[in-house]
Design a protein around this motif. Structure first.
Motif, PDB file in Angstrom:
ATOM      1  N   THR A   1       2.999   6.387 -18.131  1.00 23.67           N
ATOM      2  CA  THR A   1       1.782   6.575 -17.331  1.00 23.67           C
ATOM      3  C   THR A   1       2.124   6.891 -15.872  1.00 23.67           C
ATOM      4  O   THR A   1       1.417   7.654 -15.213  1.00 23.67           O
ATOM      5  CB  THR A   1       0.922   5.296 -17.385  1.00 23.67           C
ATOM      6  OG1 THR A   1       0.582   5.050 -18.742  1.00 23.67           O
ATOM      7  CG2 THR A   1      -0.340   5.418 -16.564  1.00 23.67           C
ATOM      8  N   LEU A   2       3.211   6.288 -15.378  1.00 27.42           N
ATOM      9  CA  LEU A   2       3.582   6.467 -13.965  1.00 27.42           C
ATOM     10  C   LEU A   2       4.438   7.699 -13.738  1.00 27.42           C
ATOM     11  O   LEU A   2       4.672   8.103 -12.603  1.00 27.42           O
ATOM     12  CB  LEU A   2       4.370   5.248 -13.474  1.00 27.42           C
ATOM     13  CG  LEU A   2       3.638   3.916 -13.426  1.00 27.42           C
ATOM     14  CD1 LEU A   2       4.601   2.817 -12.994  1.00 27.42           C
ATOM     15  CD2 LEU A   2       2.463   3.990 -12.459  1.00 27.42           C
TER      16      LEU A   2
ATOM     17  N   THR B   1      -6.853  11.443 -19.616  1.00 30.36           N
ATOM     18  CA  THR B   1      -7.022  10.374 -18.619  1.00 30.36           C
ATOM     19  C   THR B   1      -5.814  10.382 -17.682  1.00 30.36           C
ATOM     20  O   THR B   1      -5.258   9.335 -17.393  1.00 30.36           O
ATOM     21  CB  THR B   1      -7.159   8.994 -19.291  1.00 30.36           C
ATOM     22  OG1 THR B   1      -5.943   8.710 -20.020  1.00 30.36           O
ATOM     23  CG2 THR B   1      -8.340   8.948 -20.239  1.00 30.36           C
ATOM     24  N   PHE B   2      -5.437  11.547 -17.226  1.00 27.10           N
ATOM     25  CA  PHE B   2      -4.201  11.759 -16.459  1.00 27.10           C
ATOM     26  C   PHE B   2      -3.857  10.585 -15.522  1.00 27.10           C
ATOM     27  O   PHE B   2      -4.657  10.211 -14.659  1.00 27.10           O
ATOM     28  CB  PHE B   2      -4.326  13.045 -15.648  1.00 27.10           C
ATOM     29  CG  PHE B   2      -3.159  13.308 -14.754  1.00 27.10           C
ATOM     30  CD1 PHE B   2      -1.883  13.360 -15.260  1.00 27.10           C
ATOM     31  CD2 PHE B   2      -3.339  13.488 -13.396  1.00 27.10           C
ATOM     32  CE1 PHE B   2      -0.798  13.599 -14.448  1.00 27.10           C
ATOM     33  CE2 PHE B   2      -2.256  13.735 -12.557  1.00 27.10           C
ATOM     34  CZ  PHE B   2      -0.980  13.788 -13.095  1.00 27.10           C
ATOM     35  N   GLY B   3      -2.666  10.031 -15.718  1.00 26.10           N
ATOM     36  CA  GLY B   3      -2.199   8.949 -14.858  1.00 26.10           C
ATOM     37  C   GLY B   3      -2.772   7.592 -15.207  1.00 26.10           C
ATOM     38  O   GLY B   3      -2.470   6.601 -14.532  1.00 26.10           O
ATOM     39  N   ARG B   4      -3.592   7.514 -16.239  1.00 25.52           N
ATOM     40  CA  ARG B   4      -4.144   6.221 -16.649  1.00 25.52           C
ATOM     41  C   ARG B   4      -3.909   6.035 -18.141  1.00 25.52           C
ATOM     42  O   ARG B   4      -4.105   6.972 -18.911  1.00 25.52           O
ATOM     43  CB  ARG B   4      -5.651   6.136 -16.390  1.00 25.52           C
ATOM     44  CG  ARG B   4      -6.012   6.024 -14.935  1.00 25.52           C
ATOM     45  CD  ARG B   4      -7.487   5.690 -14.770  1.00 25.52           C
ATOM     46  NE  ARG B   4      -7.910   5.831 -13.396  1.00 25.52           N
ATOM     47  CZ  ARG B   4      -7.696   4.911 -12.458  1.00 25.52           C
ATOM     48  NH1 ARG B   4      -7.076   3.791 -12.768  1.00 25.52           N
ATOM     49  NH2 ARG B   4      -8.105   5.113 -11.227  1.00 25.52           N
TER      50      ARG B   4
ATOM     51  N   GLY C   1      -1.134  11.912 -19.934  1.00 21.30           N
ATOM     52  CA  GLY C   1      -0.656  13.199 -19.439  1.00 21.30           C
ATOM     53  C   GLY C   1      -1.708  14.287 -19.552  1.00 21.30           C
ATOM     54  O   GLY C   1      -1.391  15.459 -19.385  1.00 21.30           O
TER      55      GLY C   1
END
Lengths: 213, 178
Positions: free
Chosen positions: B98-99, B51-54, B48
């Motif tokens: 993550t999603l 590494t936003f989204g990963r 969040g």
């Protein structure tokens, strides 16, 4: 000398200085007991061994998608299959999460209750702290609803220290639901924090998660 | 696309649902959660922010996230464990943050997060022979909270270890047509 040598305080959070641990330390001040982490090396085996020796167990953890994290489920599965006699032990639960509603998190306590019923422990009740994630390990007095949360949690600690049943009404009163207007204001504040955090790391907000096809 | 994650340690119901779906011509992606190496979420919050989204954890969850990230229908199947998901299934569920949509929304006056923006539907099948009413209700209530906070559609079922074909077909029908 420990006030309750048979009291085990099990921190079921990967964050050793997070809100789950803060709540347990607060309980430890009131009730004594040994505090261990489920997330240390060989944490499940060590927790099972300590649980077998204890006569009163308190599990405190964060809420991940409406329940405790997966290692708690693993612990309960192994406890049930271990052949250890759990009969007569007392079990309490504490769960905290970001959403400021008790209903979002209480399924975690229900799992502990069903485990207790299945394995012969006495379910003694639990405590839900909505909005706990925002504390990030800071004292409970910093909670946005500290006026209700602090006395309710202190009452829960008193029950856990005395070995008496803690009623759900304690945490239900402490987690009075936000009204729709307050929810909107809260969402604006939280979303501002989310945007700032994502921008700080140079990510494109419009792109969304790279995992999405 | 229907993505099925099934903890097959003590049940074959997930595999039977897949067969029923494929007979209907549905495209499925099937993962046996018990054969995957998936580390527990550490709650680091990197997905969040930094590494936003990963997810920073490198393991088999990468392939699961890649499949689920396409949206569509998600099915989580496995033994009912004290009214909740099995540990293997829960490891997958915990890592789905993550999603998730990082933003908060207000739905029916309450704050929610959301996978709903992906157009996904989320289903759960709990398997337990002679499941007591209390445990069944706890499992269904847990899933109801899941779809509430994920702000998406879906449903949950509790089946025995060897359910009749009609029960499997009922789940397949729900997955195909909502």
């Amino acid at each position: 000398m420990d006030k309750h040598p048979g009291l085990l305080l099990l921190c079921a959070s990967p964050r050793s200085r997070g809100t789950s641990a803060m709540l347990l330390r607060r309980l430890q001040e009131a009730a004594g007991g040994e505090m261990i982490s489920l997330y240390q090396k060989e944490g499940t085996e060590r927790a099972l061994a300590r649980m077998a020796e204890a006569n009163r167990i308190v599990i405190s953890g964060p809420c991940y998608i409406n329940s405790y994290p997966a290692p708690v489920a693993e612990l309960l599965e192994k406890a049930a299959d271990s052949g250890i006699s759990w009969a007569g032990k007392q079990l309490y639960g504490i769960i905290n999460g970001g959403m400021p509603y008790a209903h979002t998190h209480r399924a975690g306590l229900r799992t502990l209750e069903l485990f207790a019923e299945s394995c012969g422990l006495h379910w003694m009740g639990g405590f839900v702290l909505g909005g706990g994630a925002m504390l990030n390990g800071q004292p409970l007095e910093k909670h946005f609803s500290a006026g209700r949360a602090v006395p309710a949690f202190e009452a829960f600690c008193a029950h856990a220290a005395a070995g008496t049943a803690s009623p759900d009404a304690l945490y239900l009163k402490a987690n009075r639901p936000l009204g729709p207007l307050a929810a909107r204001l809260f969402s604006l504040m939280l979303n501002g924090m989310v945007s700032r955090r994502i921008r700080r790391f140079g990510h494109d907000l419009r792109a969304g998660s790279p995992c999405r096809g | 696309m229907i993505t099925i994650i099934s903890d097959d340690r003590r049940q074959q119901v997930g595999a039977r649902i897949r067969e029923a779906l494929e007979k209907r011509g549905a495209a499925c992606r099937y993962f046996s959660a018990d054969r995957l190496h998936i580390k527990p979420c550490t709650g680091c919050g990197s997905c969040g922010g930094k590494t936003f989204g990963r997810c920073v954890l490198r393991d088999d969850m990468e392939q699961v996230l890649a499949a689920m990230g396409r949206g569509g229908v998600w099915l989580l199947a496995g033994p009912v464990t004290f009214g909740g998901y099995s540990s293997q299934a829960k490891k997958v569920l915990d890592r789905l943050c993550t999603l998730g949509d990082p933003y908060y929304h207000v739905v029916r006056g309450e704050l929610v997060k959301g996978a709903g923006g992906m157009g996904s539907r989320f289903y759960a099948v709990g398997v337990k022979e002679h499941c007591a009413d209390a445990e069944r209700e706890a499992f269904l209530a847990l899933h109801a909270e899941n779809i509430r906070i994920m702000n998406c559609a879906g449903g949950a079922f509790v089946l025995g270890e060897a359910p009749e074909d009609s029960r499997i077909e009922a789940v397949a029908e729900a997955l195909c047509h909502g």
